[in-house]
Design an enzyme around this catalytic site. Structure first.
Site, PDB file in Angstrom:
ATOM      1  N   CYS A  37     -12.605 -26.843  11.923  1.00  0.00           N
ATOM      2  CA  CYS A  37     -11.500 -26.233  11.443  1.00  0.00           C
ATOM      3  C   CYS A  37     -10.132 -27.044  11.199  1.00  0.00           C
ATOM      4  CB  CYS A  37     -11.144 -25.186  12.122  1.00  0.00           C
ATOM      5  SG  CYS A  37      -9.757 -23.798  11.680  1.00  0.00           S
TER       6      CYS A  37
ATOM      7  N   CYS B   3      -6.489 -25.178  15.884  1.00  0.00           N
ATOM      8  CA  CYS B   3      -7.538 -25.976  16.292  1.00  0.00           C
ATOM      9  C   CYS B   3      -7.324 -27.546  16.218  1.00  0.00           C
ATOM     10  CB  CYS B   3      -8.725 -25.779  15.212  1.00  0.00           C
ATOM     11  SG  CYS B   3      -9.498 -24.204  15.456  1.00  0.00           S
TER      12      CYS B   3
ATOM     13  N   ASP C  39       0.924  -1.025  -0.019  1.00  0.00           N
ATOM     14  CA  ASP C  39       0.019  -0.128  -0.232  1.00  0.00           C
ATOM     15  C   ASP C  39       0.850   1.196   0.016  1.00  0.00           C
ATOM     16  OD1 ASP C  39      -2.198   1.681   0.084  1.00  0.00           O
ATOM     17  OD2 ASP C  39      -2.357   1.456   2.116  1.00  0.00           O
ATOM     18  N   SER C  40       0.588   2.258  -0.581  1.00  0.00           N
ATOM     19  CA  SER C  40       1.414   3.516  -0.803  1.00  0.00           C
ATOM     20  C   SER C  40       1.461   4.359   0.216  1.00  0.00           C
ATOM     21  CB  SER C  40       0.340   4.264  -2.105  1.00  0.00           C
ATOM     22  OG  SER C  40      -0.683   4.495  -1.570  1.00  0.00           O
ATOM     23  N   GLY C  41       0.876   4.384   1.345  1.00  0.00           N
ATOM     24  CA  GLY C  41       0.724   5.570   2.308  1.00  0.00           C
ATOM     25  C   GLY C  41      -0.585   6.149   2.132  1.00  0.00           C
ATOM     26  N   GLY C  42      -1.437   5.929   1.209  1.00  0.00           N
ATOM     27  CA  GLY C  42      -2.663   6.675   0.902  1.00  0.00           C
ATOM     28  C   GLY C  42      -3.630   6.628   2.140  1.00  0.00           C
ATOM     29  N   PHE C  43      -3.812   5.490   2.713  1.00  0.00           N
ATOM     30  CA  PHE C  43      -4.587   5.199   3.850  1.00  0.00           C
ATOM     31  C   PHE C  43      -4.392   5.895   4.838  1.00  0.00           C
ATOM     32  CE2 PHE C  43      -6.373   2.943   7.627  1.00  0.00           C
ATOM     33  CZ  PHE C  43      -7.519   2.940   7.205  1.00  0.00           C
TER      34      PHE C  43
ATOM     35  N   HIS D 264      -5.361 -18.945  13.588  1.00  0.00           N
ATOM     36  CA  HIS D 264      -6.756 -19.683  12.986  1.00  0.00           C
ATOM     37  C   HIS D 264      -7.561 -18.855  12.165  1.00  0.00           C
ATOM     38  CE1 HIS D 264     -10.941 -21.095  13.935  1.00  0.00           C
ATOM     39  NE2 HIS D 264     -11.235 -19.867  14.039  1.00  0.00           N
TER      40      HIS D 264
ATOM     41  N   GLN E 230     -11.470   6.288  -6.375  1.00  0.00           N
ATOM     42  CA  GLN E 230     -12.007   7.030  -5.341  1.00  0.00           C
ATOM     43  C   GLN E 230     -13.453   7.303  -5.628  1.00  0.00           C
ATOM     44  OE1 GLN E 230     -11.116   6.887  -2.404  1.00  0.00           O
ATOM     45  NE2 GLN E 230      -9.077   6.282  -2.444  1.00  0.00           N
TER      46      GLN E 230
ATOM     47  N   CYS F  97      -7.073 -25.730  11.060  1.00  0.00           N
ATOM     48  CA  CYS F  97      -5.805 -25.018  11.118  1.00  0.00           C
ATOM     49  C   CYS F  97      -4.945 -25.451  12.229  1.00  0.00           C
ATOM     50  CB  CYS F  97      -6.386 -23.462  11.580  1.00  0.00           C
ATOM     51  SG  CYS F  97      -6.817 -23.495  13.419  1.00  0.00           S
TER      52      CYS F  97
ATOM     53  N   ASP G 188      -7.793  -7.384   1.057  1.00  0.00           N
ATOM     54  CA  ASP G 188      -6.803  -7.405   2.216  1.00  0.00           C
ATOM     55  C   ASP G 188      -7.413  -6.836   3.617  1.00  0.00           C
ATOM     56  OD1 ASP G 188      -6.256  -4.185   1.365  1.00  0.00           O
ATOM     57  OD2 ASP G 188      -5.437  -4.443   3.386  1.00  0.00           O
TER      58      ASP G 188
ATOM     59  N   GLY H 224     -11.427   3.692  -0.757  1.00  0.00           N
ATOM     60  CA  GLY H 224     -12.390   4.774  -0.134  1.00  0.00           C
ATOM     61  C   GLY H 224     -13.751   3.860   0.475  1.00  0.00           C
TER      62      GLY H 224
ATOM     63  N   ASP I 185      -2.806   7.626  -3.126  1.00  0.00           N
ATOM     64  CA  ASP I 185      -4.018   8.384  -3.542  1.00  0.00           C
ATOM     65  C   ASP I 185      -4.468   9.171  -2.128  1.00  0.00           C
ATOM     66  OD1 ASP I 185      -4.231   6.158  -1.594  1.00  0.00           O
ATOM     67  OD2 ASP I 185      -6.397   5.579  -2.146  1.00  0.00           O
TER      68      ASP I 185
END
Length: 377
Positions: free
Chosen positions: A306, A311, A93-97, A337, A189, A308, A266, A216, A147
């Site tokens: 499950c 579990c 991720d670019s840092g936009g968040f 899990h 966006q 995993c 994600d 967004g 962004d």
RNA sequence: GUGGGAAUAGUUCAGUUGGCAGAGCACCGGAUUGUGGUUCCGGGGGUCGAGGGUUCAAAUCCCUCUUCCCACC
């Protein structure tokens, strides 16, 4: 570039599709969920845990890795693949968040974003060009453009301005982006305004990006608003490029997102919730809190169906004890899990798509979860 | 044995000239969507060591007892 993504199966009743994305470090099956490894590790788990849980691609974050360890150290340690010993694809991720989540410590203008970073207050001058430079040092398979993300509660004018700036920044990222072995995704966006969403898809998708993020969303709007915005956005995007719904979501969001044509997701939810005791059970259809007293003496696993590692080996009562005692092992076992639940859900979705039975799966899922999110399209 | 101090929620402690019993932690439940592991919201909890006295009214003032801590012999 055109060979990077192949759609192999489509669900005629919905917008869902299954395919393959060929990244530098390997092939990724879509639809896919990508565990989040913000500062160079998926919190509490190691690469072996990730592989055993079925992870194919993980995230890193440009803002966080750019501050610490920084470009020089990233390069010295062989990028994120080298330092984290993860030899499968990585998306950054670019840092936009952080433009939104760290709004208190940044200033933004047409040049870019200036952060006074949260570690020592030093300045990080994150322009579109610098974001690409950091992502090159990280060495991710897929870079995201910088962004401008606005909260969903912001007025339309703010969203429109953020959207237009996102386009200008995306084109600067495209110009700055040099490495042939890295893909670059644009970001759509427009908030929850349908007209802005359509407008931005039509504008941004003319440009030669390798894929597109849907940004967004899940930033304060209601679930129906998010699904409605997604519904006018994803199906309108290019058929031959992967569609990545950024930062989403719950297991239900993944199922509903796939139905609306999303290929990649994600979210911090499986790992963050795990560290607080929030566990997804019954294939993601339900969420429970392992801290609840009813688990104190439970000898059975959290979810006996499950597969995993957690579990298969540990009782719910032991996991509760570890978490309440703040034992470090709790964070790892609970994260394993939840990641497995998410990744297995995506395996199931892909299998249903390949078998041509996704529409039936979706119907059963909605009935079992009581979710009321039929497609409007 | 003598002197001093203490006793209030599971726990550590506040509690003003006597005026509806409080906080932190713990416990119980909820939230968490491109991660600041430290966050946020809500809830249950008490014979104020015991007994007696003064007072319209006592966790608070007085007396006796019990238990614990410190110092000294």
């Amino acid at each position: 570039m055109d060979l990077k993504f192949q759609v192999e199966h489509r669900c005629p009743e919905t917008h869902a599709r299954a395919g393959r994305y060929f990244a530098t470090h390997g092939m990724v099956e879509t639809p896919i969920f990508m565990p989040v490894g913000t500062v160079g590790s998926v919190k509490a788990v190691d690469p072996r845990d990730l592989e055993e849980a079925g992870a194919q691609i993980i995230l890193g974050n440009t803002y966080h890795l750019g501050i610490r360890p920084g470009i020089d150290t990233l390069i010295a340690l062989g990028g994120m693949h080298g330092m984290a010993d993860w030899h499968h694809p990585i998306l950054t991720d670019s840092g936009g968040f952080q433009v939104m989540s760290l709004a208190k410590i940044r200033k933004i203008d047409e040049r870019g974003v200036q952060f006074r970073n949260h570690i020592n207050g030093a300045l990080l001058d994150l322009t579109p060009e610098h974001s690409i430079e950091i992502q090159e040092a990280i060495g991710s398979d897929i870079c995201m453009v910088l962004d401008h993300l606005a909260p969903s509660t912001a007025p339309r004018a703010v969203h429109e301005a953020a959207m237009q700036r996102t386009t200008r920044w995306a084109l600067r990222c495209l110009a700055a982006h040099k490495r042939e072995d890295q893909a670059l995704f644009g970001i759509i966006q427009g908030g929850i305004d349908h007209e802005l969403r359509r407008w931005h898809v039509d504008e941004l998708c003319q440009h030669p990006f390798d894929g597109f993020g849907i940004g967004g969303l899940s930033v304060g709007e209601s679930i129906p608003e998010m699904y409605a915005a997604l519904e006018v956005t994803a199906p309108r995007m290019p058929e031959d490029r992967p569609r990545y719904l950024m930062g989403v979501g719950t297991p239900n969001d993944l199922v509903e997102g796939v139905a609306r044509g999303v290929d990649m997701f994600d979210c911090v939810m499986p790992t963050r919730n795990a560290r607080k005791g929030g566990l997804f059970v019954d294939g993601g259809r339900r969420h429970v809190n392992i801290r609840n007293a009813c688990y104190r003496d439970m000898r059975d696993p959290v979810d006996s169906t499950c597969d995993c590692y957690t579990c298969r080996h540990f009782s719910a009562g032991y996991l509760r004890h570890l978490l309440i005692a703040k034992e470090l092992l709790a964070y790892r076992l609970l994260s394993i899990h939840n990641l497995r639940v998410y990744l297995r859900l995506m395996e199931t979705i892909r299998a249903e798509l390949r078998a041509g039975t996704f529409a039936k799966f979706l119907e059963d899922w909605r009935r079992a979860t009581g979710s009321n999110s039929a497609l409007n399209a």
